[in-house]
Design a protein around this motif. Structure first.
Motif, PDB file in Angstrom:
ATOM      1  N   ALA C  27       0.859  -1.174   0.000  1.00  0.00           N
ATOM      2  CA  ALA C  27       0.000   0.000   0.000  1.00  0.00           C
ATOM      3  C   ALA C  27       0.900   1.230   0.000  1.00  0.00           C
ATOM      4  O   ALA C  27       1.378   1.666   1.026  1.00  0.00           O
ATOM      5  CB  ALA C  27      -0.893  -0.009   1.234  1.00  0.00           C
ATOM      6  N   SER C  28       1.116   1.756  -1.161  1.00  0.00           N
ATOM      7  CA  SER C  28       2.153   2.748  -1.369  1.00  0.00           C
ATOM      8  C   SER C  28       1.835   4.064  -0.670  1.00  0.00           C
ATOM      9  O   SER C  28       0.760   4.237  -0.123  1.00  0.00           O
ATOM     10  CB  SER C  28       2.293   2.997  -2.859  1.00  0.00           C
ATOM     11  N   LYS C  29       2.775   4.965  -0.693  1.00  0.00           N
ATOM     12  CA  LYS C  29       2.598   6.344  -0.224  1.00  0.00           C
ATOM     13  C   LYS C  29       2.287   6.467   1.258  1.00  0.00           C
ATOM     14  O   LYS C  29       1.982   7.533   1.742  1.00  0.00           O
ATOM     15  CB  LYS C  29       1.484   7.065  -1.021  1.00  0.00           C
ATOM     16  N   GLU C  30       2.246   5.307   1.963  1.00  0.00           N
ATOM     17  CA  GLU C  30       2.041   5.370   3.400  1.00  0.00           C
ATOM     18  C   GLU C  30       3.301   4.838   4.041  1.00  0.00           C
ATOM     19  O   GLU C  30       3.778   3.768   3.666  1.00  0.00           O
ATOM     20  CB  GLU C  30       0.886   4.458   3.811  1.00  0.00           C
ATOM     21  N   ILE C  31       3.820   5.529   5.008  1.00  0.00           N
ATOM     22  CA  ILE C  31       5.021   4.996   5.640  1.00  0.00           C
ATOM     23  C   ILE C  31       4.861   4.944   7.154  1.00  0.00           C
ATOM     24  O   ILE C  31       4.027   5.642   7.729  1.00  0.00           O
ATOM     25  CB  ILE C  31       6.294   5.797   5.272  1.00  0.00           C
ATOM     26  N   ALA C 234       8.099  -1.710   9.588  1.00  0.00           N
ATOM     27  CA  ALA C 234       8.255  -0.256   9.584  1.00  0.00           C
ATOM     28  C   ALA C 234       9.188   0.103   8.437  1.00  0.00           C
ATOM     29  O   ALA C 234       9.864  -0.769   7.873  1.00  0.00           O
ATOM     30  CB  ALA C 234       8.825   0.220  10.915  1.00  0.00           C
ATOM     31  N   ASP C 235       9.207   1.384   8.076  1.00  0.00           N
ATOM     32  CA  ASP C 235      10.020   1.789   6.929  1.00  0.00           C
ATOM     33  C   ASP C 235      11.279   2.526   7.327  1.00  0.00           C
ATOM     34  O   ASP C 235      12.211   2.639   6.530  1.00  0.00           O
ATOM     35  CB  ASP C 235       9.192   2.698   6.019  1.00  0.00           C
ATOM     36  N   LEU C 236      11.295   3.056   8.523  1.00  0.00           N
ATOM     37  CA  LEU C 236      12.432   3.889   8.868  1.00  0.00           C
ATOM     38  C   LEU C 236      12.555   3.985  10.375  1.00  0.00           C
ATOM     39  O   LEU C 236      11.549   4.086  11.077  1.00  0.00           O
ATOM     40  CB  LEU C 236      12.184   5.285   8.285  1.00  0.00           C
ATOM     41  N   ILE C 473      28.226   9.785  15.895  1.00  0.00           N
ATOM     42  CA  ILE C 473      27.585   9.314  14.676  1.00  0.00           C
ATOM     43  C   ILE C 473      26.287   8.639  15.079  1.00  0.00           C
ATOM     44  O   ILE C 473      26.241   7.922  16.064  1.00  0.00           O
ATOM     45  CB  ILE C 473      28.493   8.260  13.995  1.00  0.00           C
ATOM     46  N   GLY C 474      25.243   8.908  14.335  1.00  0.00           N
ATOM     47  CA  GLY C 474      24.012   8.169  14.546  1.00  0.00           C
ATOM     48  C   GLY C 474      23.849   7.184  13.406  1.00  0.00           C
ATOM     49  O   GLY C 474      24.431   7.369  12.329  1.00  0.00           O
ATOM     50  N   TYR C 475      23.090   6.136  13.642  1.00  0.00           N
ATOM     51  CA  TYR C 475      22.806   5.188  12.568  1.00  0.00           C
ATOM     52  C   TYR C 475      21.306   5.112  12.361  1.00  0.00           C
ATOM     53  O   TYR C 475      20.555   5.022  13.327  1.00  0.00           O
ATOM     54  CB  TYR C 475      23.344   3.795  12.902  1.00  0.00           C
ATOM     55  N   THR C 476      20.884   5.190  11.114  1.00  0.00           N
ATOM     56  CA  THR C 476      19.467   4.989  10.834  1.00  0.00           C
ATOM     57  C   THR C 476      19.335   3.746   9.990  1.00  0.00           C
ATOM     58  O   THR C 476      20.266   3.359   9.283  1.00  0.00           O
ATOM     59  CB  THR C 476      18.865   6.139  10.008  1.00  0.00           C
ATOM     60  N   ARG C 477      18.196   3.122  10.086  1.00  0.00           N
ATOM     61  CA  ARG C 477      17.901   2.040   9.149  1.00  0.00           C
ATOM     62  C   ARG C 477      16.712   2.495   8.312  1.00  0.00           C
ATOM     63  O   ARG C 477      15.680   2.880   8.845  1.00  0.00           O
ATOM     64  CB  ARG C 477      17.594   0.741   9.899  1.00  0.00           C
ATOM     65  N   VAL C 478      16.910   2.464   7.000  1.00  0.00           N
ATOM     66  CA  VAL C 478      15.890   2.940   6.076  1.00  0.00           C
ATOM     67  C   VAL C 478      15.452   1.759   5.222  1.00  0.00           C
ATOM     68  O   VAL C 478      16.282   1.126   4.560  1.00  0.00           O
ATOM     69  CB  VAL C 478      16.440   4.057   5.170  1.00  0.00           C
ATOM     70  N   GLY C 479      14.160   1.451   5.250  1.00  0.00           N
ATOM     71  CA  GLY C 479      13.631   0.319   4.485  1.00  0.00           C
ATOM     72  C   GLY C 479      13.859   0.504   2.996  1.00  0.00           C
ATOM     73  O   GLY C 479      14.037   1.626   2.501  1.00  0.00           O
ATOM     74  N   ASP C 483      13.572   6.198  -0.415  1.00  0.00           N
ATOM     75  CA  ASP C 483      14.792   6.829  -0.883  1.00  0.00           C
ATOM     76  C   ASP C 483      15.034   8.046   0.005  1.00  0.00           C
ATOM     77  O   ASP C 483      14.397   9.087  -0.160  1.00  0.00           O
ATOM     78  CB  ASP C 483      14.615   7.252  -2.356  1.00  0.00           C
ATOM     79  N   TRP C 484      15.897   7.880   0.957  1.00  0.00           N
ATOM     80  CA  TRP C 484      16.121   8.953   1.924  1.00  0.00           C
ATOM     81  C   TRP C 484      17.415   8.666   2.660  1.00  0.00           C
ATOM     82  O   TRP C 484      17.770   7.507   2.883  1.00  0.00           O
ATOM     83  CB  TRP C 484      14.966   8.990   2.934  1.00  0.00           C
ATOM     84  N   LYS C 485      18.148   9.723   2.958  1.00  0.00           N
ATOM     85  CA  LYS C 485      19.369   9.542   3.743  1.00  0.00           C
ATOM     86  C   LYS C 485      19.377  10.546   4.897  1.00  0.00           C
ATOM     87  O   LYS C 485      18.921  11.676   4.743  1.00  0.00           O
ATOM     88  CB  LYS C 485      20.593   9.775   2.856  1.00  0.00           C
TER      89      LYS C 485
END
Lengths: 307, 304, 503
Positions: C27-31, C234-236, C473-479, C483-485
């Motif tokens: 289900a796109s556009k929802e994060i 989750a996505d991020l 330094i922080g670490y993120t996990r991005v699904g 597309d995001w940094k």
């Protein structure tokens, strides 16, 4: 801890230690538990002087060293923790704090709870009511929350940790003792003592307390496990024992973040907790069976059966 | 019977009042909320203003009197952090924990009754030993450790269950499992012990002599008679379940009252601590009265 | 029979649910974003709190200006231009055609209301901390122009304005709220004990974001947050521990504007001796310590990160030189300094990942250098007593674990607090140094930068009142769907408008 063991065994069989030992040997689980606790006690008492400073010595170059290799010496056989310190050495040194705190807390709560329970059970004065209401209050106070509040107030030192852990367990002993006393004081021998003019204090100390003790000791064995786990939960919430001191519970809590990639950091102390509490539970349930004349034949008949 | 309930209720009310007073003063000893609520770099004036706004600048006994006065009008105070009534916050979280606790306790009691009885029917057998070992191991492991390992295995490696949170009933499996470990482990032992006692008693021997079937003897006669100690222990374990709930709720992100009360004390949100204690303590007192009544139902010899 | 039946039911349920998870993913556009902590409230005046800012800032509420992460300079947002009309007053021009999510138009009156609500003192406002004890007064000039007057010359007011969230004038002025209405591209739709949700606001003045709906949840264990993104629940997640950042495809590191350090209490012997303070810096195996925080952390020589006005790139951090440290301690001892006095190292539980381990390691290294250092880990409330003035009377010689976060572009948020004798965390008391700091704070432009650099150099070399450790330094996990940094602002905001979907 050994004190508890021998006490329960003695109370289980006032007569022959040999019979007790034979019964213990027949129940393989209980026997294994006893041997484990014996080894643990020896290691706890004799280990730390042998190991010395190794348990606290940093090795930032060997962080999270995997287990099962003798390359860095036998102390590293179970791997190294997040600061490169040998886990085996830390388990042995940490046992002192872990078991010491638990033992102190259990003894403290058993004595306090027992004495208060004797008073609350035997006396019908106003303070009996007060004691019971206070016990109710502590019982309905979630013990983790109570522990946090007291530790925030007093600061998380080892002695405060013992106080907190003991405080939350007192009502258990208190209520058990009181229930037993209520029953015991109606019995013949108490009435007899009373009619012979014995003072209440004497009756309680000489006649009632010895009858209550075995029950309390069995609870204590289980409680020992509860206290170790409670201390571990406190570490999980960040308010357990503070570095540089450590316990097994704190080791599990600190290593939990590494479960996905360095499982050994929290696995071994977790296993140590599990084996210790399991052994205590097994022995205590064995001791209960021994102490129960209705059940005791099982342990003895096991011997016959296996012959 | 009614007089018994009345007496117990009055005792409970005294205890709840004592508890509230204790919590009120103890929490005030843990330190100043302004140092935690305001950012580290706020000025002394901002801190003073904050203390004044929430009445923390008053003497503690005065704060307590005001708290009591507000209690009379059922005002339990405002949550400093959440900007709303502390009681609303507590009552919102409580059902979530209650659901967990009820399911976990019912399941573990039921399972323990079956497993413990079966173990007791053949004492010393392989089944008996395995049951003892497994149930006690479960009760001896740190719960947060089991919870995290469970997530890593069942949610991440096998992708069978969701990691955490609420929603579908699959979300229930891991939290309930972790919460059950300790009650189940201890209850199995209690059931087993009580059953052994009951099975050795004369009337069971009579029943056996009459030629009743094994199953009938165990589940029909002996079990009924060993229920009392089981209920006592189950009751105590239920009161203690809130501790397990703290860990489970923290790990699984379950929005219950256990995590709420721990967060509240960590952040010194006093009104919330007081409200959560009031809710859980009341629940525990009601539970205890119910257990006493249950005794009377199960054992006709007990009269209040 | 019965068991088999129930197993079948469970199996079916399992299949149904796994397909359900897969469905949710498509289900796109929802994060879904998973944060480390539950936001206690959503009061727009508390956006400097990480978990509030990460939800509200740039999404629901916007400020007049926004800080450029690379230059540290303020950029237009709701304000389009600004100018200083006299020493005390700035004139701000507002963006035309901006609407709040409740339909009200954003004008000078609304901005004045927001400033008044924040500075008025009727409610507790966390963001005010950035202003210290300054008072501001905003007066509308016309619909889209207003004057902001401060009680003292304020060369960096546009920078400060980046923490003033502009909110609808229908917001209660004297009560904190949990349903803020701002001008951002997303409108808050729900906030309960498990989630915060927001939907795209169609009346947004700027570019329309790609994301339509965002849900925020929270889990405290890093390993579980990482697992949630890995399994697609989750996505991020904006912050995971270094040991969980194992997948280079999804896990990104970012310099997070936090600088860790130890503060030295200069008033107590033996720490009042410069040689001892230098020895403290030299005795730490910095490369070894780095292993605790990950290979990407930057060794710090000063309390602000690169990109902040005043950061001196050429300033070198202390090297690891244990021999020299031992030598300095011996020298001090010979000169009569009581080097055997117990020094209490005060750590704070959970201050940053692996912070406790770092303290254990540093204590051990200082002991090796011949100093009598004893570690005490405190909880926040106790630790703050040592962090802030007035310090506890009974304290002995202390070293304090701390972390400083300056993401506001200017060293003025750092230097006076740490080095001026009146500074809230300062243990320095040197009138000449005070004067230098005051001059720098009043200066602007290149002069300001140069003065700040000189102050950092002096603090590093001659004063040594702190032991800068690392720029963290922080670490993120991005699904994989996104597309995001992350960047240096991630600790204070996660603008949904910058997140794009991969197709």
């Amino acid at each position: 801890m050994t004190a508890i063991l021998s006490e329960t065994s003695v109370s289980a069989s006032p007569g022959n230690a040999r019979v007790v030992f034979n019964c213990l040997k027949r129940d393989k689980l209980a026997f294994a538990a006893a041997i484990f606790l014996l080894i643990l006690t020896i290691a706890t008492l004799a280990g730390p002087p042998l190991i010395g400073d190794t348990a606290a010595k940093l090795g930032l170059r060997q962080r999270n060293l995997p287990p099962f290799s003798f390359d860095h010496g036998w102390l590293f056989f179970l791997g190294a923790d997040t600061l490169g310190r040998p886990i085996l050495a830390r388990l042995i040194v940490g046992a002192q704090n872990t078991l010491g705190i638990a033992l102190a807390a259990v003894v403290f709560s058993m004595l306090t709870g027992g004495v208060l329970g004797l008073i609350a059970g035997y006396s019908e004065r106003w303070y009996s009511q007060v004691i019971q209401r206070v016990a109710d209050i502590i019982m309905s106070f979630p013990s983790l929350l109570l522990a946090l509040i007291v530790l925030y107030t007093l600061g998380p030192s080892i002695s405060n940790l013992i106080i907190v852990l003991a405080l939350t367990r007192i009502p258990i002993y208190l209520r058990t003792t009181r229930a037993e006393v209520l029953e015991l004081r109606e019995r013949m021998f108490v009435s007899a003592a009373k009619s012979m003019g014995a003072k209440p204090l004497r009756i309680v100390v000489r006649h009632i307390a010895p009858m209550v003790l075995p029950t309390l000791l069995t609870i204590a064995a289980i409680d020992f496990a509860t206290v170790i786990l409670a201390e571990s939960s406190l570490s999980f919430l960040g308010l357990g024992i503070q570095p540089p001191e450590f316990t097994w519970g704190a080791m599990v809590a600190n290593g939990r973040g590494y479960l996905a990639n360095a499982w050994w950091i929290s696995f071994w102390p977790g296993l140590a907790i599990l084996l210790t509490t399991l052994s205590l539970n097994l022995l205590s349930s064995w001791a209960r069976t021994m102490a129960d004349p209705q059940q005791r034949w099982r342990l003895q008949s096991l011997r016959k059966a296996s012959r | 019977m009614l007089s018994f309930i009345g007496r117990r209720a009055s005792h409970s009310i005294i205890s709840v009042m004592g508890l509230l007073a204790l919590v009120f003063f103890l929490t005030r000893l843990t330190g100043d909320p302004s140092s935690l609520f305001l950012p580290l770099d706020s000025t002394a004036e901002a801190r003073a203003a904050f203390a004044k706004l929430h009445g923390f600048d008053q003497p503690v006994y005065w704060q307590f009197l005001q708290y009591l006065r507000d209690l009379l009008s059922l005002d339990f105070g405002e949550s400093v952090r959440q900007n709303r009534s502390a009681m609303a916050v507590a009552l919102e979280a409580f059902p979530q924990t209650l659901k967990l606790a009820v399911v976990a306790m019912l399941l573990s009691t039921a399972l323990a009754l079956v497993v413990g009885s079966l173990a007791a029917s053949r004492p010393g057998s392989l089944f008996d030993r395995v049951v003892t070992l497994v149930s006690l191991s479960g009760a001896s492991a740190p719960d947060f450790w089991v919870a995290i390992v469970g997530i890593l295995i069942f949610a991440v490696s096998f992708e069978l269950l969701p990691t955490s949170g609420t929603g579908s009933y699959l979300h229930w499996i891991l939290p309930i499992f972790v919460l059950m470990l300790r009650p189940f482990g201890l209850l199995v032992q209690v059931v087993r012990g009580a059953m052994l006692g009951a099975l050795a008693s004369p009337y069971i021997k009579t029943a056996r002599a009459k030629g009743l079937r094994r199953q009938q003897i165990i589940f029909g006669h002996a079990l009924r008679n060993s229920l009392l100690p089981v209920i006592t222990v189950a009751g105590d374990l239920t009161s203690g379940l809130i501790n397990g709930a703290v860990i489970v709720e923290t790990v699984f992100g379950w929005p219950g009252i256990g995590k709420l009360m721990i967060d509240a004390i960590i952040q010194r949100d006093f009104a919330v601590v007081q409200s959560t204690i009031l809710v859980t303590a009341t629940a525990i007192f009601i539970l205890n009265i119910c257990i006493d009544l249950l005794y009377a139902v199960l054992d006709p010899r007990i009269r209040y | 029979m019965k068991t088999r039946h129930s197993i079948a039911v469970i199996a079916m349920a399992l299949m149904a649910s796994t397909s359900g998870i897969a469905h949710g993913q498509e289900a796109s556009k929802e994060i879904k974003i998973v944060l480390p902590e539950q936001p206690a409230n959503l009061e727009p005046c508390g956006t400097i709190i990480t978990n509030v800012g990460q939800i509200l800032s740039q999404n629901v509420t916007e400020a007049l200006t926004v800080i450029d992460a690379k230059t540290g300079l303020p950029q237009p947002k709701l304000a389009t231009e600004w100018a200083r009309i006299d020493d005390m007053t700035w004139r701000i021009k507002l963006r035309p055609g901006v609407k709040f999510q409740d339909g009200t138009g954003m004008d000078a009156k609304a901005v004045a209301f927001s400033i008044k609500r924040m500075t008025g003192g009727a409610l507790t406002c966390n963001n005010m901390a950035k202003f210290g004890d300054r008072t501001l007064e905003a007066t509308p000039v016309d619909d889209l122009t207003l004057d902001i007057k401060s009680d003292r010359p304020e060369p960096i007011l546009p920078t400060l304005l980046s923490v003033v969230m502009v909110i609808s004038p229908n917001t209660p002025a004297d009560k904190p709220v949990n349903d803020p209405v701002g001008t951002g591209p997303f409108k808050l739709t729900s906030f309960d004990t498990q989630t915060v949700t927001m939907n795209r606001f169609d009346g947004y003045w700027g570019e329309k974001p790609e994301i339509e709906k965002a849900t925020y949840v929270w889990r405290s264990e890093s390993s579980i947050r990482a697992a949630m993104v890995e399994t697609g629940e989750a996505d991020l997640t904006p912050s995971i521990a270094i040991q969980d950042a194992t997948n280079p495809e999804t896990d990104f590191s970012y310099l997070n504007s936090e600088t860790t350090a130890m503060r030295v209490d200069m008033s107590k012997p033996p720490l009042n001796d410069l040689r001892i303070r230098k020895a403290l810096n030299l005795a730490i195996d910095w490369e070894g310590l780095k292993a605790l925080f990950g290979p990407d952390v930057k060794r710090a020589s000063q309390m602000v990160v690169p990109g902040i006005n005043g950061h001196d790139d050429s300033l070198q951090p202390w090297e690891y030189d244990p021999a020299k440290a031992v030598e300095l301690v011996a020298e001090a001892k010979a000169a009569g300094v009581p080097v055997d006095t117990e020094i209490v190292l005060i750590g704070r539980n959970g201050i940053y990942p692996n912070g406790g381990e770092a303290m254990e390691a540093m204590a051990a290294m200082w002991q090796t250098a011949g100093l009598n250092v004893k570690l005490t880990m405190l909880d926040v409330a106790d630790w703050i007593r040592y962090l802030q003035k007035p310090y506890p009377e009974e304290r002995g010689a202390t070293l304090l674990q701390m972390m400083h976060d300056n993401n506001k572009g200017d060293s003025a948020f750092t230097i006076p607090i740490f080095y001026r004798s009146t500074g809230q965390y300062s243990t320095v008391s040197d009138p000449a140094f005070d004067a230098e700091i005051d001059t720098a704070l009043a200066a602007s432009g290149e002069e300001r930068t140069k003065d700040f650099k000189a102050i950092f150099t002096k603090a590093r070399t001659d004063v040594v009142s702190d032991i800068p450790m690392f720029h963290m330094i922080g670490y993120t996990r991005v699904g994989k769907r996104l597309d995001w940094k992350p960047d240096i602002t991630t600790n204070s905001e996660i603008p949904l408008a910058h997140i794009h979907m991969r197709d």
